[in-house]
Design an enzyme around this catalytic site. Structure first.
Site, PDB file in Angstrom:
ATOM      1  N   ASP A 112       0.934  -1.249  -0.064  1.00 25.55           N
ATOM      2  CA  ASP A 112      -0.070  -0.003   0.127  1.00 25.55           C
ATOM      3  C   ASP A 112       1.000   1.128   0.250  1.00 25.55           C
ATOM      4  O   ASP A 112       0.856   1.785   0.889  1.00 25.55           O
ATOM      5  CB  ASP A 112      -0.864  -0.136   1.253  1.00 25.55           C
ATOM      6  CG  ASP A 112      -1.875   1.254   1.156  1.00 25.55           C
ATOM      7  OD1 ASP A 112      -2.194   1.833   0.106  1.00 25.55           O
ATOM      8  OD2 ASP A 112      -2.223   1.734   2.379  1.00 25.55           O
ATOM      9  N   HIS A 118     -28.622  -0.340  -6.754  1.00 25.23           N
ATOM     10  CA  HIS A 118     -27.582  -0.491  -7.743  1.00 25.23           C
ATOM     11  C   HIS A 118     -28.102  -0.460  -9.020  1.00 25.23           C
ATOM     12  O   HIS A 118     -28.856  -1.687  -9.107  1.00 25.23           O
ATOM     13  CB  HIS A 118     -26.610  -1.527  -7.145  1.00 25.23           C
ATOM     14  CG  HIS A 118     -25.900  -1.135  -6.126  1.00 25.23           C
ATOM     15  ND1 HIS A 118     -26.009  -1.649  -4.886  1.00 25.23           N
ATOM     16  CD2 HIS A 118     -24.712  -0.592  -6.144  1.00 25.23           C
ATOM     17  CE1 HIS A 118     -24.861  -1.190  -4.079  1.00 25.23           C
ATOM     18  NE2 HIS A 118     -24.334  -0.515  -4.819  1.00 25.23           N
TER      19      HIS A 118
END
Length: 989
Positions: A12, A585
C-alpha cells in the site's frame, strides 16, 4: 507438516508511507505486517515539491552573485575612468540626503551634463538591473506561469512605451511613478535591449554636451560588462546522457516527445482506441481510412484540431451513439489527439520548411531533437550546424521557444522503433499499439528484453525509468523498493505481488485539481442540504448522515423523480420515512461489484422490490405487462437527462450483462488502471525474477473500491461507525493485508454475500462471510498482528536544509531583561526573537530548521550526580561546524540562544549523544520517538512509537543524570528491531 509456501505480498504505497504484508496462503500464516513512514519531499501546506523551493533559492543566489559580480567590475571601470575615487567603495555611490533619485538622474542625463558622482550612480545602478534576456521562452503562451507573466508584462510595456513618446525606458518608468516590482508582480519588467538603448543615449547625450569621460571606449567596455553571460553547453550534454534506452532496442536512445515521429505515433494510438457505442451496446471503431484522414488533418502545413464533436459531425452519428469514456458535454472541448509541437511549428515556420519536414520525417526529427536538446541559443546553433537548413530556415528555427516545456522530455521508444511502428499503422488491420507491435515483431522483442533483464532484487526506479524526475515519486518508489528487497532477502521473491497505489501518488495534477474543485462544490451543496434536512427532521446539522445527503444528491440529479418509473419523490417523506425510497444499484452489485455513485440511483421502495437483482433492461423487458416501465420511454428519459454522467448513462442503458460482461465489470473494479498504478505494476513485473510456479499475471494493481469493500466486510476498519481510522498509522499495514488477500473470487463472494440486504447481513455476517477470507481465521489474525505493529520511520540524517527565514532584518540590539532577546526590525515591524543569526552589516536573520540535537554529559557536575546539556545544531550552524569555528552552546530556559553560555569543557571531553528528529531512543526499558526540542523551556519532545503505546517512560530532561542510560535504536523498514522489545513489553503486561 508444513506445505510448500506460497507467498503473496500486499503493498500500500503512498507519498509518505508504505504499508506491507506478506501472507503464506499454503500454510495460512501472516508472516510480515507493518507500516513504513517517511517525509514526502514537498511543502506540508502547499504540497509543492521541496525541489521547487530549492531551485528558486539557487536561482536567487545565482542571480545575486551575478549582479554583485557585474557591479564589482562596474566599480573598477568607474575608478579607471576617474569617476570614482580609487579608495572609495560602493558606499560612496549610495544615495544621501539631498540627492535626487537615480531614476530622475537617468532622465536628467539626456538633457544636461552629469557630475562624476551622478554619472557613476546611474551606471552603477543600471549594472545592477540587467533586464530581461530572451532564453527561448517564446511569446509566453508556451512558457510556464512565471515566464508567461513576465513576457506578457514586457509586451504591455512595449506598447505603452511606444505610445508614451518617452525617449528611454528610464523616462517611461519615471512617468509611471515606480521602477521596481513588488513581490510577485511583473508590471515593471524591462528588456535588456531597452536598457542598452538607454545607456547608448545617455553616453551620446553626455558626449554631445562636453562630458569628456563619456568616451566611446568606456561605453563599449561598460556595455560588455552588463551584457556578459556565462554559456555552459556541457549542461545539455549531461542532461542528454541521462536519457534512457528504448523499450525495444537497448542500444538506441529514446526519442524526444516533440519529434514528428513521436506525435504521429501517439496520434495513431489515440485514434485507434476510439470506441463508439450504439443504443444496442455494440462497439464500433474508426476504419483505417478514417484514421488516416484525421492524421492528415492533424499533420499538415495548416493543421486542424480533431475533437470528438468533429468525428460525430463527420460520421453523422446519431444522438444515441456515445463515445466510450467521454461525457456528451465534453465532446466539443476534448481533443481526440493532439500534436502540440507540430501545431506550434505550423504557426512559426515557413510553409516550405513545414512541407519539407512532412515529406522527410527524419529531417523533421533531426530539427526537433536539436530543439529538445538545447537549453540556450548557442547550444541550439551548435546542434543545428549538422542539419541542412538555409539562413532563413535557421533563423526561423532559432526563433522557436526552445526552452518551453513543449520541447522538453523524451518518450520510451527510439526513433528507430517509432519508424517501424508508423510503417505498421498505415496497414488496414492495424489499429492499436499492440496490433502494430505484433505486426512488426516488436512485441516479442519487448517481452524478451523484459525477461532477460529481470533480477532477484528490485533495481532503483530511476534506473528502470530514467525519464522520471518527480522527487515525490522517486522517494515513494525508493522506500517501496527498500521494503520489497528486505522481504526478498528473507523469503525470496514472492509468487504474487498485489498493490494498491495511494490516491496522492497516482493522481495527476489535473486530476487533483478536478477532485479539489468537485469536493468544494460538494461541500457547498452538502452544507445547504444538511441544513434543510435538519430543519425537516428537527435535529442538529451534525446528526445528518452521509446516506441522507446521498439520497438528496441523487434526487436532485434525477429531477426529484424515481430513476426508473419517473414517479415523483416527496422530499419530506424521503427524509422522515426510511423505507419510502431506497438507494439501488443500477447493475446489481452481486454481479458486478460496482459500488460507485455512477451505479446508484434513488427509487421508491416498491420499485426496488419489483426490480430485484436485475438490470433496468432485464426488468423492463422481462416484466412487460406486469407493471414494469416501458424500456423505450425509460431510454428516452435517460438520454434527455443532462445531469447524468456518461458512465451512469452507460449503466442505465446497459442491455447485456451476461457472464462475460460481469467478468469485465469485476476485472475493472478489481484492477486499478490509472497511469501510475500501471507504471508501478510494470516496474515490478518487468524487473523481478518471479518463481516458476504461480499465475500468469504476477502483479495485480488492486482498485481501492475492492479493498474498501473487503475491509468493511471483514470488520477491519477500526474507526468509529465502522469507518477507516486514518489517524492510526497502522491502517497502512491492515490495508496491505487486505490487498494481499484481494482476488477476483474473493471480491465476487463478498459482493454476493452483501447483496442479501443490510439487516440480513448483520444477522448472518459470520456464517455468510466465512469462506470469503483466504482462510477462516484471517481477519482475526490481522486484528491480532495489528497489535504487534510498530510503524517505522525513515529518519533524515542529512544536514542540509533551509538555514534562515526569508526576511532580512535590521538588528537593533537586545532586550534589557534576563531573556536578552534580539530586537529585529523588518517589514515595518519590530519583533523580539531568541534564535537569530547576526550578520556583519548590522543585519540579522531568524534561524530556521534544526539539523540535530547534541546532548553532552558532565558526569562530575551537580555534586557527582552528573548533568546533561542540550546543544541544538541548526542548518545555519553547519558551515561553522565543518570549519571548526562552531562553539557548542547549552541552551538555557528563557534566554536567547545567541546569549547562552558554551557547554562546559568537562562535558565536551566526552562524545555527545546525537539525536535527529524522528530517531527512536530507548531509556529505562521504554522507547519513544524524538520529535524536537523546546529551547524556551529546555525540554525534549517525544512521542509514542505506536498508537497503543506511550512516551511516559522517558523522564523529563531536567531529571537526567549520569545514571541515565539512553541509546538510539537503529530502525529497519520492516520493524524487526522492535519485535523482541515489544514481546517483552507485552509479556510484562
Amino acid at each position: 507438516m508444513l506445505n510448500k509456501p506460497y507467498y503473496i505480498l500486499g503493498l500500500d504505497p503512498g507519498i509518505a508511507s508504505c504499508g506491507f504484508a506478506l501472507i503464506d496462503t499454503a500454510n495460512r500464516k501472516i508472516l510480515e505486517m507493518g507500516s513504513h513512514l517517511f517525509d514526502a519531499p514537498q511543502e506540508d501546506k502547499t504540497k509543492v515539491s521541496l525541489a521547487v523551493g530549492r531551485r528558486s533559492a539557487r536561482s536567487a543566489r545565482r542571480n545575486n552573485a551575478r549582479t554583485k559580480n557585474r557591479q564589482k567590475h562596474c566599480l573598477k571601470l568607474l575608478k579607471a575612468q576617474g569617476l570614482v575615487p580609487e579608495e572609495a567603495g560602493k558606499e560612496w555611490l549610495q544615495s544621501k540626503k539631498g540627492d535626487s533619485p537615480v531614476i530622475e538622474v537617468r532622465v536628467a542625463g539626456l538633457d544636461r551634463v552629469l557630475t562624476d558622482r551622478e554619472f557613476s550612480q546611474v551606471l552603477y545602478s543600471l549594472s545592477g538591473r540587467r533586464g530581461y534576456f530572451p532564453n527561448g521562452e517564446g511569446d509566453g503562451k508556451d512558457a510556464n506561469d512565471d515566464s508567461g507573466k513576465v513576457l506578457s508584462a514586457l509586451a504591455q510595456n512595449d506598447r505603452e512605451l511606444k505610445e508614451s513618446g518617452c525617449r528611454t525606458i528610464g523616462e517611461f518608468l519615471l512617468q509611471k511613478g515606480r521602477s521596481r516590482n513588488k513581490a510577485g508582480a511583473y508590471e515593471h519588467c524591462v528588456r535588456n535591449t531597452q536598457l542598452i538603448d538607454e545607456v547608448h543615449k545617455i553616453f551620446a547625450a553626455q558626449r554631445s554636451k562636453g562630458n569628456l569621460k563619456a568616451s566611446e571606449e568606456f561605453e563599449t567596455a561598460y556595455i560588455d560588462n552588463i551584457t556578459w553571460r556565462a554559456i555552459n553547453t556541457d549542461y545539455d550534454d549531461l542532461v542528454y546522457s541521462r536519457v534512457g534506452a528504448c523499450s525495444y532496442f537497448k542500444d538506441e536512445k529514446r526519442a524526444a516527445r516533440a519529434d514528428l515521429s513521436f506525435e504521429l505515433c501517439r496520434a495513431y494510438e489515440k485514434l485507434g482506441h476510439i470506441v463508439m457505442v450504439d443504443s444496442e451496446g455494440n462497439e464500433l471503431s474508426l476504419t483505417s481510412d478514417q484514421v488516416n484522414g484525421y492524421i492528415l488533418k492533424l499533420f499538415s502545413t495548416k493543421p486542424k484540431s480533431v475533437k470528438y464533436s468533429t468525428i460525430r459531425k463527420d460520421l453523422d452519428l446519431s444522438a444515441t451513439i456515445f463515445f466510450k469514456g467521454i461525457e456528451k458535454d465534453q465532446e466539443n472541448k476534448t481533443n481526440v489527439a493532439e500534436a502540440k509541437a507540430w501545431s506550434l511549428l505550423a504557426k512559426r515556420l515557413p510553409e516550405e520548411l513545414l512541407q519539407r519536414m512532412l515529406d522527410d520525417r527524419d529531417f523533421a526529427d533531426d530539427v526537433l531533437e536539436a530543439i529538445t536538446f538545447a537549453s540556450s541559443k548557442e547550444s541550439l546553433e551548435n546542434q543545428l550546424a549538422s542539419v541542412c537548413l538555409d539562413e532563413e530556415e535557421l533563423e526561423a528555427v532559432l526563433g522557436l521557444p526552445y526552452a518551453s516545456k513543449l520541447f522538453k522530455g523524451y518518450g520510451t521508444r527510439s526513433r528507430k522503433a517509432l519508424g517501424i511502428l508508423l510503417d505498421a499503422f498505415v496497414e488496414e488491420d492495424v489499429h492499436t499499439l499492440v496490433d502494430a507491435e505484433r505486426e512488426t515483431g516488436l512485441l516479442d522483442l519487448r517481452l524478451d528484453k523484459e525477461r532477460n533483464e529481470r533480477t532477484a532484487f528490485l533495481p532503483p526506479y530511476e534506473a528502470y525509468d530514467p525519464t522520471c524526475s518527480n522527487p515525490v515519486v522517486l522517494r515513494a518508489m525508493g522506500r517501496m523498493r527498500r521494503v520489497i528487497n528486505s522481504i526478498i532477502k528473507i523469503y525470496g521473491v514472492p509468487h504474487e505481488i498485489h498493490i494498491e497505489v495511494g490516491r496522492e501518488l497516482k493522481q495527476s495534477k489535473h486530476e487533483k485539481d478536478l477532485v479539489s474543485k468537485r469536493n468544494r462544490q460538494n461541500q457547498q451543496n452538502n452544507k445547504i442540504w444538511a441544513e434543510e434536512i435538519a430543519g425537516i427532521r428537527g435535529c442538529e446539522v451534525e446528526d445528518v448522515t452521509g446516506k441522507d445527503l446521498l439520497k438528496y444528491a441523487l434526487r436532485e440529479q434525477q429531477n426529484q423523480k424515481d430513476a426508473y418509473t419517473g414517479d415523483p419523490i416527496d422530499l419530506v417523506r424521503m427524509i422522515l420515512e426510511d423505507r419510502y425510497c431506497e438507494i439501488d444499484h443500477i447493475l446489481p452489485y452481486s454481479r458486478t461489484c460496482e459500488d460507485s455513485r455512477d451505479n446508484k440511483v434513488l427509487v421508491l421502495g416498491s420499485t426496488n422490490q419489483n426490480k430485484r437483482e436485475r438490470t433496468p433492461y432485464e426488468w423492463m423487458t422481462q416484466d412487460v405487462g406486469r407493471g414494469a416501465p416501458s424500456w423505450e420511454e425509460f431510454k428516452a428519459g435517460v438520454l434527455a437527462n443532462g445531469n447524468y454522467r456518461r458512465r451512469k448513462r452507460e449503466h442505465l442503458l446497459n442491455m447485456l450483462l451476461d457472464s462475460e460482461a460481469e467478468g469485465k465489470f469485476l476485472a475493472r473494479n478489481l484492477n486499478d488502471t490509472r497511469y501510475m498504478s500501471i507504471a508501478i505494476k510494470e516496474y515490478l513485473e518487468n524487473t523481478l525474477l518471479f518463481p516458476e510456479e504461480g499465475p500468469k499475471t504476477r502483479v495485480l494493481a488492486v482498485a481501492g473500491g475492492a479493498t474498501s469493500a473487503l475491509r468493511y466486510s471483514w470488520g477491519l476498519n477500526f474507526g468509529t461507525d465502522s469507518a477507516k481510522d486514518r489517524t492510526d498509522d497502522r491502517h497502512h499495514a491492515v490495508d496491505a493485508c487486505v490487498i494481499a488477500a484481494c482476488s477476483a473470487s474473493v471480491v465476487k463472494k463478498v459482493a454476493q454475500a452483501r447483496s442479501l440486504g443490510k439487516e440480513a447481513f448483520k444477522r448472518a455476517r459470520e456464517s455468510r462471510l466465512a469462506d470469503t477470507q483466504p482462510w477462516e481465521t484471517f481477519a482475526e489474525e490481522v486484528v491480532e498482528q495489528r497489535e504487534k505493529v510498530v510503524p517505522t520511520r525513515l529518519v533524515n540524517h542529512g544536514v542540509t536544509g533551509r538555514a534562515f527565514e526569508e526576511t532580512n532584518y535590521r538588528f537593533d540590539g537586545f532586550t534589557d531583561d534576563k531573556k536578552k532577546l534580539a530586537l529585529l526590525y523588518g517589514n515595518g515591524k519590530l519583533v523580539k526573537k531568541g534564535n537569530v543569526y547576526l550578520g556583519k552589516e548590522g543585519n540579522a536573520h531568524i534561524v530556521d530548521g534544526m539539523a540535530f540535537l547534541r546532548l553532552w554529559l558532565d558526569p562530575d557536575a551537580n555534586k557527582g550526580k552528573g548533568k546533561w546539556y542540550a546543544d541544538p545544531v541548526y542548518y545555519a550552524d553547519i558551515p561553522a561546524l565543518r570549519n571548526g569555528s562552531y562553539i557548542p552552546k547549552a541552551i538555557k530556559a528563557h534566554v536567547a540562544r545567541v546569549n547562552c553560555e558554551p557547554v562546559p569543557p568537562e562535558a565536551q571531553a566526552l562524545s555527545p549523544l546525537v539525536l535527529f528528529r524522528g530517531d527512536v531512543v530507548e531509556m529505562n526499558g521504554a522507547r519513544a520517538r524524538f520529535m524536537g526540542v523546546n529551547i524556551a523551556s529546555v525540554s525534549l519532545e517525544f512521542e509514542a512509537i505506536s498508537p497503543n503505546g506511550s512516551a511516559e517512560g522517558i523522564p523529563t530532561f531536567g531529571k537526567w543524570s549520569k545514571e541515565t542510560k539512553i541509546r538510539v535504536v537503529q530502525e529497519d523498514c520492516l520493524g524487526h528491531c522492535h519485535k523482541a522489545w515489544l514481546q517483552e513489553i507485552q509479556s510484562e503486561d
